[in-house]
Design an enzyme around this catalytic site. Structure first.
Site, PDB file in Angstrom:
ATOM      1  N   TYR A   1       0.871  -1.244   0.071  1.00 47.70           N
ATOM      2  CA  TYR A   1      -0.074  -0.002  -0.160  1.00 47.70           C
ATOM      3  C   TYR A   1       0.899   1.134   0.014  1.00 47.70           C
ATOM      4  O   TYR A   1       1.812   1.359   0.505  1.00 47.70           O
ATOM      5  CB  TYR A   1      -0.957   0.069   1.233  1.00 47.70           C
ATOM      6  CG  TYR A   1      -1.673   1.349   1.285  1.00 47.70           C
ATOM      7  CD1 TYR A   1      -2.929   1.492   0.815  1.00 47.70           C
ATOM      8  CD2 TYR A   1      -1.131   2.380   2.319  1.00 47.70           C
ATOM      9  CE1 TYR A   1      -3.721   2.838   1.034  1.00 47.70           C
ATOM     10  CE2 TYR A   1      -1.951   3.506   2.395  1.00 47.70           C
ATOM     11  CZ  TYR A   1      -2.952   3.599   1.667  1.00 47.70           C
ATOM     12  OH  TYR A   1      -3.706   4.988   1.809  1.00 47.70           O
TER      13      TYR A   1
ATOM     14  N   GLU B   1      -3.399   7.592  -4.190  1.00 43.68           N
ATOM     15  CA  GLU B   1      -3.530   6.290  -3.472  1.00 43.68           C
ATOM     16  C   GLU B   1      -3.383   5.356  -4.544  1.00 43.68           C
ATOM     17  O   GLU B   1      -3.826   5.185  -5.390  1.00 43.68           O
ATOM     18  CB  GLU B   1      -4.677   6.190  -2.632  1.00 43.68           C
ATOM     19  CG  GLU B   1      -4.610   4.776  -1.754  1.00 43.68           C
ATOM     20  CD  GLU B   1      -6.004   4.813  -1.059  1.00 43.68           C
ATOM     21  OE1 GLU B   1      -5.952   4.798   0.244  1.00 43.68           O
ATOM     22  OE2 GLU B   1      -7.180   4.215  -1.783  1.00 43.68           O
TER      23      GLU B   1
END
Length: 403
Positions: free
Chosen positions: A125, A213
């Protein structure tokens, strides 16, 4: 302004950020053609079909009335056709959309990146955003990528790393290497991650992103680092220098009343309450919302008409607020600094007459330049408009209206 995954990936490619390739499709036949294209071009055995909406949790979300997730794998043209048919035109409900869900107008048919090779694949992530508390950009990253990053942050916060970068500077080489090291990478994957993070940060700054993101950030079996998914939002205030990005705006993903408000340069956010608000200035608008809560009501919206309120903007504000059936009263709270109160009062009167029958209480509090003249205009108008000078008077009238 939020972008779809396929739009964000095209922008990242301009900064040499490797992405999972795919084709955006609006019809089932386009999805079938896209599958054949990526099968031929990339040798993918499978295709990943992803609903394109401005919300996360698509992999766990489902299409209303169908046994279909928002992200699915197709192993043949027939599979892709069936999945696309189920998703396109359907309403996808995820944890971020709420029960009403969002209509899916496009799907992204993407290449398979989970192919077999000499090394294990891994998911990470990574996101970049502004940390307002430290006035610096922050790169947040974790070895635990995938759909449950919120659970990771809640249950094992020690697995979330942060790297801060001053907005006036650039990401330093040692910082990019530190990120790759903390992700447990080595060899060719380490080098590719350093390049990826550096280019991604350059994209974040150059595109004036509010948030960027990547989840998952993927290490392939042949040690490449690629963005499998991407969420990107652009600072609205910077769109004047990004005409190409402004043209990517998908108004179908936005609240229609907020879109209409934007046409009149009104700052409008819809809420779930019963008292419509029309205020000049964001600070006064926030204070007005607090006052409504303390008076027993709930704000139905945030509406800042700015310092140049006139009859046209006031009327537009009225019409937008009145579209909400939950609204039981409207409170207009104007401080006459830049704008004169009598000008706003006349705008209220003109708008009231133009719209016609308004069957809910309207409370007007005008304070500042020519406030006394404004109050007289309202009182002498003969309209069902209640005027107030003090904030406490307006609060009492709101309380009476929603009781």
């Amino acid at each position: 302004m939020n972008l779809h995954e396929y739009q964000a990936k095209e922008l990242l490619k301009k900064f040499n950020v490797p992405v999972q390739e795919g084709v955006a499709c609006s019809t089932v036949s386009e999805a079938e053609d896209a599958y054949r294209q990526i099968h031929t071009q990339f040798g993918s055995k499978f295709a990943v079909i992803k609903a394109q909406i401005h919300a996360g949790g698509r992999g766990k979300g489902s299409i209303q009335g169908k046994d279909q997730r928002g992200v699915a794998v197709g192993k043949s043209a027939e599979d892709v056709s069936k999945i696309a048919q189920n998703i396109l035109g359907g309403t996808l409900v995820t944890i971020q959309t709420g029960p009403e869900g969002k209509l899916v107008n496009k799907v992204l048919v993407a290449q398979d990146v989970y192919y077999e090779g000499p090394n294990p694949v891994k998911e990470f992530y990574l996101s970049i955003l502004l940390d307002r508390s430290s006035c610096r950009n922050v790169i947040m990253y974790s070895t635990e990528g995938g759909m449950n990053i919120e659970d990771v942050a809640h249950d094992t916060p020690e697995k979330i790393f942060k790297e801060y970068v001053h907005p006036g500077g650039t990401l330093q080489g040692f910082q990019a290497r530190k990120i790759a090291f903390n992700l447990g990478l080595s060899g060719e994957a380490f080098k590719n991650c350093v390049k990826f993070v550096t280019n991604l940060y350059n994209a974040y700054v150059s595109l004036d992103c509010g948030m960027l993101e990547i989840n998952p950030l993927f290490k392939t079996s042949d040690e490449k680092i690629i963005a499998v998914d991407c969420k990107m939002s652009i600072d609205d205030n910077a769109l004047t220098r990004h005409n190409d990005i402004a043209s990517l705006r998908d108004v179908s993903e936005e609240d229609p009343t907020e879109v209409e408000a934007g046409k009149y340069n009104l700052n409008f956010v819809k809420l779930d309450g019963n008292v419509g608000c029309m205020v000049n200035g964001a600070g006064l608008a926030m204070a007005t919302m607090d006052m409504i809560k303390l008076s027993g009501g709930d704000p139905a919206n945030f509406l800042d008409v700015g310092g140049s309120a006139n009859a046209q903007t006031v009327e537009a504000g009225f019409r937008i607020i009145l579209k909400d059936p939950k609204v039981k009263a409207i409170l207009i709270n104007i401080f006459g600094g830049i704008v004169r109160c009598d000008r706003v009062a006349q705008g209220v009167i003109d708008a009231y007459k133009s719209i016609g029958n308004i069957d809910i209480p309207i409370i007007v509090r005008l304070q500042g330049t020519n406030a006394d003249v404004a109050k007289k205009l309202i009182d002498d108008s003969g309209l069902e408009v209640q005027s107030a000078i003090l904030l406490s008077e307006a609060a009492a009238l709101v309380n009476k209206a929603v009781a």
